[in-house]
Design a protein around this motif. Structure first.
Motif, PDB file in Angstrom:
ATOM      1  N   MET B  31       0.815  -1.190  -0.092  1.00  0.00           N
ATOM      2  CA  MET B  31       0.062  -0.075   0.081  1.00  0.00           C
ATOM      3  C   MET B  31       0.927   1.386  -0.110  1.00  0.00           C
ATOM      4  SD  MET B  31      -2.776  -1.457   3.039  1.00  0.00           S
ATOM      5  CE  MET B  31      -3.387   0.212   3.334  1.00  0.00           C
ATOM      6  N   MET B  32       1.956   1.343   0.837  1.00  0.00           N
ATOM      7  CA  MET B  32       2.668   2.274   0.778  1.00  0.00           C
ATOM      8  C   MET B  32       3.515   2.741  -0.329  1.00  0.00           C
ATOM      9  SD  MET B  32       4.078   2.403   4.816  1.00  0.00           S
ATOM     10  CE  MET B  32       4.887   0.832   4.855  1.00  0.00           C
ATOM     11  N   LYS B  33       3.996   1.368  -1.093  1.00  0.00           N
ATOM     12  CA  LYS B  33       4.869   1.742  -2.141  1.00  0.00           C
ATOM     13  C   LYS B  33       3.714   2.152  -3.236  1.00  0.00           C
ATOM     14  CE  LYS B  33       7.981  -1.895  -1.555  1.00  0.00           C
ATOM     15  NZ  LYS B  33       8.294  -3.589  -1.590  1.00  0.00           N
ATOM     16  N   ALA B  34       2.478   1.692  -3.419  1.00  0.00           N
ATOM     17  CA  ALA B  34       1.622   2.055  -4.165  1.00  0.00           C
ATOM     18  C   ALA B  34       1.148   3.587  -4.217  1.00  0.00           C
ATOM     19  CB  ALA B  34       0.322   1.135  -4.416  1.00  0.00           C
ATOM     20  N   LEU B  35       0.959   4.161  -2.833  1.00  0.00           N
ATOM     21  CA  LEU B  35       0.777   5.411  -2.752  1.00  0.00           C
ATOM     22  C   LEU B  35       1.769   6.432  -3.286  1.00  0.00           C
ATOM     23  CD1 LEU B  35      -0.909   5.127   0.708  1.00  0.00           C
ATOM     24  CD2 LEU B  35      -2.008   6.415  -1.212  1.00  0.00           C
ATOM     25  N   ALA B  36       3.157   5.831  -2.796  1.00  0.00           N
ATOM     26  CA  ALA B  36       4.179   6.714  -3.406  1.00  0.00           C
ATOM     27  C   ALA B  36       4.516   6.732  -4.795  1.00  0.00           C
ATOM     28  CB  ALA B  36       5.445   6.233  -2.618  1.00  0.00           C
ATOM     29  N   GLU B  37       4.176   5.486  -5.463  1.00  0.00           N
ATOM     30  CA  GLU B  37       4.344   5.428  -6.925  1.00  0.00           C
ATOM     31  C   GLU B  37       3.348   6.020  -7.628  1.00  0.00           C
ATOM     32  OE1 GLU B  37       4.153   1.228  -7.891  1.00  0.00           O
ATOM     33  OE2 GLU B  37       6.246   0.769  -6.903  1.00  0.00           O
ATOM     34  N   THR B  38       2.286   6.695  -7.047  1.00  0.00           N
ATOM     35  CA  THR B  38       1.364   7.240  -7.709  1.00  0.00           C
ATOM     36  C   THR B  38       1.351   8.755  -7.350  1.00  0.00           C
ATOM     37  OG1 THR B  38      -0.129   6.699  -5.782  1.00  0.00           O
ATOM     38  CG2 THR B  38      -0.492   5.517  -8.040  1.00  0.00           C
ATOM     39  N   GLY B  39       2.416   9.043  -6.727  1.00  0.00           N
ATOM     40  CA  GLY B  39       2.809  10.500  -6.767  1.00  0.00           C
ATOM     41  C   GLY B  39       2.063  11.050  -5.615  1.00  0.00           C
ATOM     42  N   ASN B  40       1.537  10.514  -4.535  1.00  0.00           N
ATOM     43  CA  ASN B  40       0.880  10.723  -3.337  1.00  0.00           C
ATOM     44  C   ASN B  40       2.198  11.263  -2.249  1.00  0.00           C
ATOM     45  OD1 ASN B  40      -1.963  10.991  -3.908  1.00  0.00           O
ATOM     46  ND2 ASN B  40      -1.306   8.838  -4.188  1.00  0.00           N
ATOM     47  N   ASP B  41       1.701  12.062  -1.085  1.00  0.00           N
ATOM     48  CA  ASP B  41       2.745  11.978  -0.157  1.00  0.00           C
ATOM     49  C   ASP B  41       1.743  12.067   1.151  1.00  0.00           C
ATOM     50  OD1 ASP B  41       1.783  14.665   0.625  1.00  0.00           O
ATOM     51  OD2 ASP B  41       2.843  15.493  -1.131  1.00  0.00           O
ATOM     52  N   PRO B  42       2.318  11.932   2.363  1.00  0.00           N
ATOM     53  CA  PRO B  42       1.598  11.781   3.612  1.00  0.00           C
ATOM     54  C   PRO B  42       0.635  12.843   3.978  1.00  0.00           C
ATOM     55  CG  PRO B  42       3.736  11.087   3.838  1.00  0.00           C
ATOM     56  CD  PRO B  42       3.932  11.778   2.615  1.00  0.00           C
ATOM     57  N   ASP B  43       0.983  14.070   3.256  1.00  0.00           N
ATOM     58  CA  ASP B  43       0.262  15.293   3.537  1.00  0.00           C
ATOM     59  C   ASP B  43      -1.040  15.452   2.763  1.00  0.00           C
ATOM     60  OD1 ASP B  43       1.761  16.172   5.581  1.00  0.00           O
ATOM     61  OD2 ASP B  43       3.007  17.326   4.443  1.00  0.00           O
ATOM     62  N   ASN B  44      -1.076  14.579   1.690  1.00  0.00           N
ATOM     63  CA  ASN B  44      -2.256  14.734   0.792  1.00  0.00           C
ATOM     64  C   ASN B  44      -3.160  13.291   0.914  1.00  0.00           C
ATOM     65  OD1 ASN B  44      -1.000  13.164  -0.938  1.00  0.00           O
ATOM     66  ND2 ASN B  44      -2.349  13.558  -2.712  1.00  0.00           N
ATOM     67  N   THR B  45      -2.691  12.453   1.802  1.00  0.00           N
ATOM     68  CA  THR B  45      -3.435  11.184   1.871  1.00  0.00           C
ATOM     69  C   THR B  45      -4.040  11.004   3.188  1.00  0.00           C
ATOM     70  OG1 THR B  45      -1.460  10.235   0.465  1.00  0.00           O
ATOM     71  CG2 THR B  45      -2.658   8.563   1.785  1.00  0.00           C
ATOM     72  N   PHE B  46      -5.354  10.277   3.038  1.00  0.00           N
ATOM     73  CA  PHE B  46      -5.951  10.042   4.321  1.00  0.00           C
ATOM     74  C   PHE B  46      -6.304   8.394   4.240  1.00  0.00           C
ATOM     75  CE2 PHE B  46      -8.416  12.249   7.662  1.00  0.00           C
ATOM     76  CZ  PHE B  46      -9.092  11.127   8.199  1.00  0.00           C
ATOM     77  N   VAL B  47      -5.834   7.797   5.435  1.00  0.00           N
ATOM     78  CA  VAL B  47      -5.983   6.462   5.487  1.00  0.00           C
ATOM     79  C   VAL B  47      -7.061   6.221   6.714  1.00  0.00           C
ATOM     80  CG1 VAL B  47      -4.984   4.362   6.251  1.00  0.00           C
ATOM     81  CG2 VAL B  47      -3.586   5.953   4.548  1.00  0.00           C
ATOM     82  N   VAL B  48      -8.188   5.405   6.338  1.00  0.00           N
ATOM     83  CA  VAL B  48      -9.156   5.109   7.218  1.00  0.00           C
ATOM     84  C   VAL B  48      -8.980   3.613   7.496  1.00  0.00           C
ATOM     85  CG1 VAL B  48     -11.437   5.234   8.008  1.00  0.00           C
ATOM     86  CG2 VAL B  48     -10.565   6.723   6.194  1.00  0.00           C
TER      87      VAL B  48
END
Lengths: 587, 287
Positions: B31-48
């Motif tokens: 999940m973390m890799k996929a988020l990074a690979e899709t150009g996201n960063d922790p500040d624009n990501t919301f995990v529930v």
């Protein structure tokens, strides 16, 4: 007591009772008359007795009375249901050509006007307009200029074309002319018009309008009587302000959808009634524990279980105060009038965000279904303030990072209110959880942190207690020996009850309490009074219980749980009785 | 969004308390890799995150996150996304959270088709409560609460999704890191609700649905002739229970997410200091 006229239309559910009643109420409001409406209705779509009642006066009206002057009876049962309220000289308009109405007997002393509603409606273009024919007939009886009806008919039908508007206006005239031509009575009523400018709305609409005014942009709910009007009001209007109404699959989802939106920084709310509140209870603790600002509106109806879904009751006070496991900091605010539904909603949003806490906005069926007139200034939008509390932007985030650069959403600041960073804020990333957590929002079971966090959340309540104005509304004689306390919609009936009591020489001080928690300290007021009486629409006296708890003294209780709201005369009688024969010794 | 985000940026400094060998490690890494690979960063990501072993993921990842009430993670995620469509929202939970206590929300989240992703760590067991039957446990799976097995067929989450009008249905295996990451990435990139059921073995309480079992029975759809845009082919794969498929099983390329249908674009947090300018019009409506 205002110089009033009481009018009603009754029949079976599905007869168009509501919309006909609303047309008449609107016509009166537009004619500069005050209006206060109420409904007798059953929880079904078709069949069953239902009535829409309008009380009107040039003076302000705050409640309903037990008197009916003009009744449009579409069924025989309508007459039977209202026998207590009808009196000598009451006018009953009915259609004697209707098979089921051919043999009806008009009670002695009353005036029966047999008007061929259906036939006249057909002459105007369709039988469906028979209720409008009856409205025209009622205008003649009440000497109410029929032009006033034209406008509200236009408002009601303009979307369906000018032809239909004109047919309806014609139908009304045929009813009016029929009564004028066939009945040579001198009816005692004259509904004069004034230049006053009024708006006409109910408590649910006022809550919806208050939400938009306060910047609410997200509403999630599941349809339930009598809260559905809040949702229907917002649907289609909130979009214009960039917001969204979501119809959830259940109330479990509704409160969590709203919670999610609030985490994103939106002002969010949900509204429901008792059975829905039961489901939402699951998440009360989560909202409080994660310190998420949320407005949870409960429009109370008669319980328990499915109870009497279309009947009045104030039975959820304990639930709003104590619902949910564990100890949940919260505020409970309960508007006392239709206009207050607007203002208390605005306030609820400010309180929720300033203190990052769930705010229960507790209304009741009597407020929800009552359409009442107000001067538009009663909703002066310039008076609306929006206070968002400790929201930190990109520039301020730094102040709230720990030594490892992590944002601290639950930092135990002195006043208990921590900084809030909306998702998307650079360097503000943080988690939060329903588990006990540390200042970073991460799970912990460490004793000292647990205590710090519980204290911190509790401190918000203490801060609010000091910072905010938890005032009451006062009426009547401030020096009277008898003190009456109530909450919610009883205020209107009690205010009129005061007038009755005053006429009878009974002095009463009346305090109407809109803040249930935190609430005003009433110790002194109760101490000063010889008799303190708490009035509420429930069987056990939930508000009386909290008052007794506060002041460590017994109070008299006036409770009603028939499903019908208090009426002024009845309350006046009950108050006198309570003063004459105090029951407190037996409690 | 910065381009130099590494997947470790999504890692918090809390050490996972999952059992050694738990499938959830691999699931989370992907999940973390996929988020990074899709150009996201922790500040624009919301995990529930939901409740259960899987629900702990919110603590171990670094982003905006909420760990809520059992079964209600999806409504929270949907609320977050609707109120701020600019955020990347990922909901994570387990089979109990998603297909039992939260099954109602699963059905409606699928049909709402909000542009977000939902990763379910399916281990076919209740792990955190120490080994009871889950909605995906086998009919004869013996546990403390089901001594003779549940004696009822397991929920087929993929079929449930398909029947609810899903626009993206995928399945992965937590120990196949590369494929798992790739599929989660596709779920993120999908315009709509990207649903990924992850075989994430419980090494402590499930001795039936083990790494070995899955290694032996998995069919990777990238290695067979499967067109995920073919609804009937997907239906065939989902309803045939003899094999465990991984990969993107179904994707509706014409999917239009909820936000787009409803015209939601801007974050809802920006509001005026007082009532909206034309708010008196709302009052005048009641004349």
């Amino acid at each position: 007591m205002p110089d009033d006229l009481n009018w009603a239309i009754g029949g079976e559910a599905g007869d168009g009772i509501d919309s006909t009643g609303k047309i008449f109420a609107q016509a009166l409001s537009r004619a500069g008359r005050h209006v206060f409406t109420s409904k007798d209705f059953a929880s079904r779509i078709r069949g069953g007795y239902t009535a829409y009642k309008v009380r009107t006066s040039v003076d302000r009206i705050e409640s309903v009375v037990d008197r009916l002057d003009i009744l449009i009876a579409l069924t025989e049962r309508t007459i039977d249901e209202n026998l207590d309220e009808l009196h000598e000289g009451s006018v009953i308009i009915y259609d004697g050509e209707r098979t089921t109405m051919q043999d009806i007997e008009i009670p002695e002393g009353m005036i029966g006007l047999d008007v061929p509603l259906k036939s006249l409606a057909e002459d105007a273009g369709g039988a469906i307009m028979r209720n409008v024919v009856a409205l025209g007939a009622a205008c003649e009886v009440a000497s109410f200029p029929i032009e006033n009806l034209d406008e509200s008919l236009e408002k009601r039908f303009k979307d369906k074309g000018q032809a239909l508007v004109e047919n309806n206006q014609q139908a009304a005239r045929l009813g009016q002319e029929y009564v004028a031509a066939e009945y040579d009575h001198d009816f005692d009523y004259e509904l004069v018009t004034t230049d006053a400018d009024y708006v006409l709305l109910n408590g649910d609409e006022a809550i919806g309008m208050g939400a938009i005014a306060a910047g609410c942009r997200f509403y999630a709910g599941y349809p339930i009587t009598p809260a559905t009007d809040v949702m229907e009001y917002l649907t289609g209007r909130i979009n214009q302000y960039g917001g969204k109404v979501v119809q959830a699959e259940d109330e479990l989802a509704a409160i969590n959808l709203a919670l999610g939106a609030a985490r994103s920084g939106a002002r969010a709310m949900t509204a429901t009634s008792g059975p829905g509140l039961d489901l939402m209870t699951e998440s009360f603790g989560l909202v409080a524990q994660t310190e998420t600002p949320l407005v949870i509106c409960d429009v109370m109806r008669s319980g328990p279980s499915t109870g009497m879904p279309t009947k009045q009751e104030q039975g959820d006070l304990d639930m709003a105060l104590y619902g949910g496991h564990g100890e949940i900091p919260r505020f409970v605010v309960a508007p006392t009038t239709v206009a207050e539904c607007f203002w208390k909603t605005v306030e609820a949003f400010n309180l929720a965000e300033k203190y990052q806490i769930p705010v229960f906005l507790v209304s009741d069926l009597a407020l929800a279904v009552t359409e009442q007139t107000f001067p538009p200034e009663a909703f002066d939008m310039d008076e609306v303030t929006v206070e968002r509390g400790k929201v930190v932007d990109e520039g301020e985030v730094d102040t709230w990072l720990d030594d490892k650069g992590r944002f601290q959403p639950h930092f135990p600041v002195a006043d208990g209110v921590s900084p809030r960073a909306f998702p998307g804020t650079t360097d503000g990333a943080h988690m939060t959880t329903g588990l006990e957590h540390d200042e970073l929002g991460r799970r912990t079971e460490e004793e000292s942190v647990r205590v710090d966090q519980v204290d911190k959340r509790q401190r918000k309540v203490e801060t609010a207690r000091e910072e905010e104005n938890w005032d009451y509304r006062e009426f009547g004689d401030p020096d009277a020996d008898t003190l009456v306390l109530s909450w919610g919609s009883n205020e209107g009936a009690m205010r009129e009850g005061l007038e009755i009591l005053e006429d009878e020489g009974v002095a009463v001080r009346f305090i109407s309490v809109p803040y249930i928690f935190p609430r005003p300290d009433l110790a002194e007021e109760i101490e000063q009074a010889e008799t303190a009486v708490v009035v509420e629409c429930n069987a056990t006296g939930q508000f009386a219980d909290v008052i007794e708890h506060d002041v460590l003294e017994r109070v008299e209780r006036v409770n009603k749980y028939t499903g019908v709201r208090f009426k002024a005369e009845e309350l006046a009688e009950e108050i006198k009785q309570a003063v004459r024969e105090p029951q407190e010794a037996t409690k | 969004m910065s381009s130099d985000v590494r997947f470790t940026d999504f890692k918090s400094d809390k050490q996972p308390t999952w059992c050694p060998g738990c499938g959830d490690f691999g699931t989370m890494n992907g999940m973390m890799k996929a988020l990074a690979e899709t150009g996201n960063d922790p500040d624009n990501t919301f995990v529930v995150a939901g409740i259960g072993c899987s629900g702990k993921i919110g603590t171990y990842m670094h982003s905006y996150a909420l760990h809520g009430v059992h079964g209600r993670a999806l409504p929270v995620g949907i609320g977050v996304k609707m109120a701020n469509p600019e955020l990347e929202v990922m909901v994570a939970g387990g089979d109990g959270d998603g297909y039992s206590i939260g099954a109602g929300h699963f059905v409606h989240a699928v049909r709402r088709n909000v542009d977000m992703s939902y990763v379910v760590m399916d281990n076919r067991i209740y792990g955190l409560t120490k080994g009871q039957a889950s909605p995906t446990s086998r009919e004869d799976f013996e546990t403390a609460t089901t001594p003779e097995g549940p004696k009822q067929p397991p929920v087929n989450p993929l079929a449930l999704a398909l029947a609810s009008g899903a626009t993206f249905i995928a399945q992965t295996f937590s120990s196949d890191s590369q494929r798992h990451t790739e599929v989660v990435r596709k779920a993120i990139e999908h315009d709509g609700f990207g649903f990924v059921n992850v075989y994430s073995p419980c090494v402590t309480f499930n001795d039936v649905d083990t790494y070995d079992y899955w290694r032996d029975s998995i069919v990777d759809l990238s290695e067979v002739d499967h067109d995920p845009t073919d609804y009937e082919a997907a239906q065939e794969r989902i309803m045939t229970g003899d094999r465990e498929h991984i990969g993107v099983i179904y994707q509706d390329e014409g999917s239009v997410p909820f936000e787009e249908r409803e015209g939601l674009e801007d974050p809802m947090y920006e509001i005026p200091d007082g009532a909206p300018e034309d708010a008196m019009d709302l009052v005048r409506e009641f004349y």
